[in-house]
Design a protein around this motif. Structure first.
Motif, PDB file in Angstrom:
ATOM      1  N   PRO A  79       0.778  -1.196  -0.066  1.00 43.53           N
ATOM      2  CA  PRO A  79       0.099  -0.074  -0.070  1.00 43.53           C
ATOM      3  C   PRO A  79       0.971   1.253  -0.123  1.00 43.53           C
ATOM      4  N   VAL A  80       0.410   2.159  -0.960  1.00 46.85           N
ATOM      5  CA  VAL A  80       1.177   3.514  -0.753  1.00 46.85           C
ATOM      6  C   VAL A  80       0.054   4.723  -0.808  1.00 46.85           C
ATOM      7  N   SER A  81       0.714   5.837  -0.233  1.00 42.32           N
ATOM      8  CA  SER A  81      -0.500   6.979  -0.372  1.00 42.32           C
ATOM      9  C   SER A  81      -0.451   7.535  -1.816  1.00 42.32           C
ATOM     10  N   ARG A  82      -1.580   8.460  -1.839  1.00 42.98           N
ATOM     11  CA  ARG A  82      -1.778   8.960  -2.993  1.00 42.98           C
ATOM     12  C   ARG A  82      -0.546   9.812  -3.708  1.00 42.98           C
ATOM     13  N   ASP A  83       0.119  10.450  -2.858  1.00 38.95           N
ATOM     14  CA  ASP A  83       1.362  11.047  -3.372  1.00 38.95           C
ATOM     15  C   ASP A  83       2.319  10.310  -3.975  1.00 38.95           C
ATOM     16  N   GLN A  84       2.629   9.058  -3.010  1.00 32.50           N
ATOM     17  CA  GLN A  84       3.447   8.351  -3.947  1.00 32.50           C
ATOM     18  C   GLN A  84       3.123   7.554  -5.053  1.00 32.50           C
ATOM     19  N   ALA A  85       1.742   7.053  -4.932  1.00 32.77           N
ATOM     20  CA  ALA A  85       1.392   6.548  -6.259  1.00 32.77           C
ATOM     21  C   ALA A  85       1.671   7.613  -7.496  1.00 32.77           C
ATOM     22  N   MET A  86       1.188   8.979  -7.347  1.00 37.62           N
ATOM     23  CA  MET A  86       1.299   9.798  -8.315  1.00 37.62           C
ATOM     24  C   MET A  86       2.747  10.099  -8.589  1.00 37.62           C
ATOM     25  N   THR A  90       4.507   9.348 -12.378  1.00 33.64           N
ATOM     26  CA  THR A  90       5.046  10.439 -13.084  1.00 33.64           C
ATOM     27  C   THR A  90       6.624  10.036 -13.270  1.00 33.64           C
ATOM     28  N   GLU A  91       7.097   9.220 -12.602  1.00 33.95           N
ATOM     29  CA  GLU A  91       8.367   8.653 -12.692  1.00 33.95           C
ATOM     30  C   GLU A  91       8.652   7.517 -13.727  1.00 33.95           C
ATOM     31  N   GLY A  92       7.501   7.203 -14.373  1.00 35.57           N
ATOM     32  CA  GLY A  92       7.594   6.102 -15.529  1.00 35.57           C
ATOM     33  C   GLY A  92       6.962   4.928 -15.031  1.00 35.57           C
ATOM     34  N   LEU A  93       6.650   4.386 -13.854  1.00 33.22           N
ATOM     35  CA  LEU A  93       6.035   3.161 -13.364  1.00 33.22           C
ATOM     36  C   LEU A  93       4.942   3.016 -14.248  1.00 33.22           C
ATOM     37  N   GLU A  94       4.551   1.758 -14.721  1.00 31.74           N
ATOM     38  CA  GLU A  94       3.443   1.359 -15.571  1.00 31.74           C
ATOM     39  C   GLU A  94       2.140   1.422 -14.737  1.00 31.74           C
ATOM     40  N   PRO A  95       1.132   2.098 -15.302  1.00 29.26           N
ATOM     41  CA  PRO A  95      -0.236   1.941 -14.561  1.00 29.26           C
ATOM     42  C   PRO A  95      -0.751   0.832 -15.072  1.00 29.26           C
ATOM     43  N   CYS A  96      -1.635   0.107 -14.264  1.00 33.15           N
ATOM     44  CA  CYS A  96      -2.502  -0.967 -14.589  1.00 33.15           C
ATOM     45  C   CYS A  96      -3.364  -0.460 -15.696  1.00 33.15           C
ATOM     46  N   THR A 103      -5.657   7.486 -14.591  1.00 32.39           N
ATOM     47  CA  THR A 103      -7.007   8.226 -14.957  1.00 32.39           C
ATOM     48  C   THR A 103      -7.515   8.951 -13.614  1.00 32.39           C
ATOM     49  N   GLU A 104      -7.584   7.702 -12.396  1.00 33.06           N
ATOM     50  CA  GLU A 104      -8.269   8.103 -11.175  1.00 33.06           C
ATOM     51  C   GLU A 104      -7.492   9.288 -10.678  1.00 33.06           C
ATOM     52  N   LEU A 105      -6.044   9.416 -10.957  1.00 32.83           N
ATOM     53  CA  LEU A 105      -5.071  10.211 -10.190  1.00 32.83           C
ATOM     54  C   LEU A 105      -5.000  11.384 -11.158  1.00 32.83           C
ATOM     55  N   GLY A 106      -5.640  11.548 -12.252  1.00 31.70           N
ATOM     56  CA  GLY A 106      -5.738  12.554 -13.178  1.00 31.70           C
ATOM     57  C   GLY A 106      -4.342  12.907 -13.808  1.00 31.70           C
ATOM     58  N   ILE A 107      -3.849  11.914 -13.924  1.00 33.50           N
ATOM     59  CA  ILE A 107      -2.349  11.865 -14.941  1.00 33.50           C
ATOM     60  C   ILE A 107      -2.702  11.197 -16.137  1.00 33.50           C
ATOM     61  N   LEU A 108      -2.754  11.948 -17.231  1.00 33.82           N
ATOM     62  CA  LEU A 108      -2.600  11.245 -18.523  1.00 33.82           C
ATOM     63  C   LEU A 108      -1.612  11.362 -19.361  1.00 33.82           C
TER      64      LEU A 108
END
Length: 108
Positions: A79-86, A90-96, A103-108
């Motif tokens: 588990p991670v926080s919202r900030d850690q997930a964002m 942004t550092e290039g980790l793949e989204p599921c 999309t949920e975090l507003g990063i497109l």
């Protein structure tokens, strides 16, 4: 109108019966409260909002970001926080591709 017996002997008998009945009811209340407490403890905690899926092996490095509760995260998730997930996204980790945390975090 008095629905109770007039004599002391029957009143004492009724009092004893009521006391025994009250004791039984109180015992059942204790049992019901214990059962309710057990059921309350059996409810699993809610999933975290965000998780990082970890790689197989000793390293356990993050390989994907998931929304909490996503079945694709598997057993190796942290588990991670919202900030850690964002930050991870942004550092290039793949989204599921299934739960779309980007999309949920507003990063497109």
């Amino acid at each position: 109108m008095n629905d109770l017996p007039p004599d002391l002997s029957r009143l004492r008998t009724l009092e004893t019966w009521l006391q025994l009945t009250l004791d039984r009811v109180r015992q059942q209340i204790v049992v019901a409260e214990q059962r309710a407490a057990q059921q309350q403890r059996a409810i699993p905690p809610p999933p975290p909002d965000w998780v990082l899926q970890l790689s197989i092996g000793g390293e356990g490095r993050p390989i994907a970001v998931h929304a909490g509760g996503c079945p694709s995260a598997g057993r190796r998730a942290r588990p991670v926080s919202r900030d850690q997930a964002m930050r991870a996204l942004t550092e290039g980790l793949e989204p599921c591709a299934l739960c779309r945390p980007d999309t949920e975090l507003g990063i497109l």
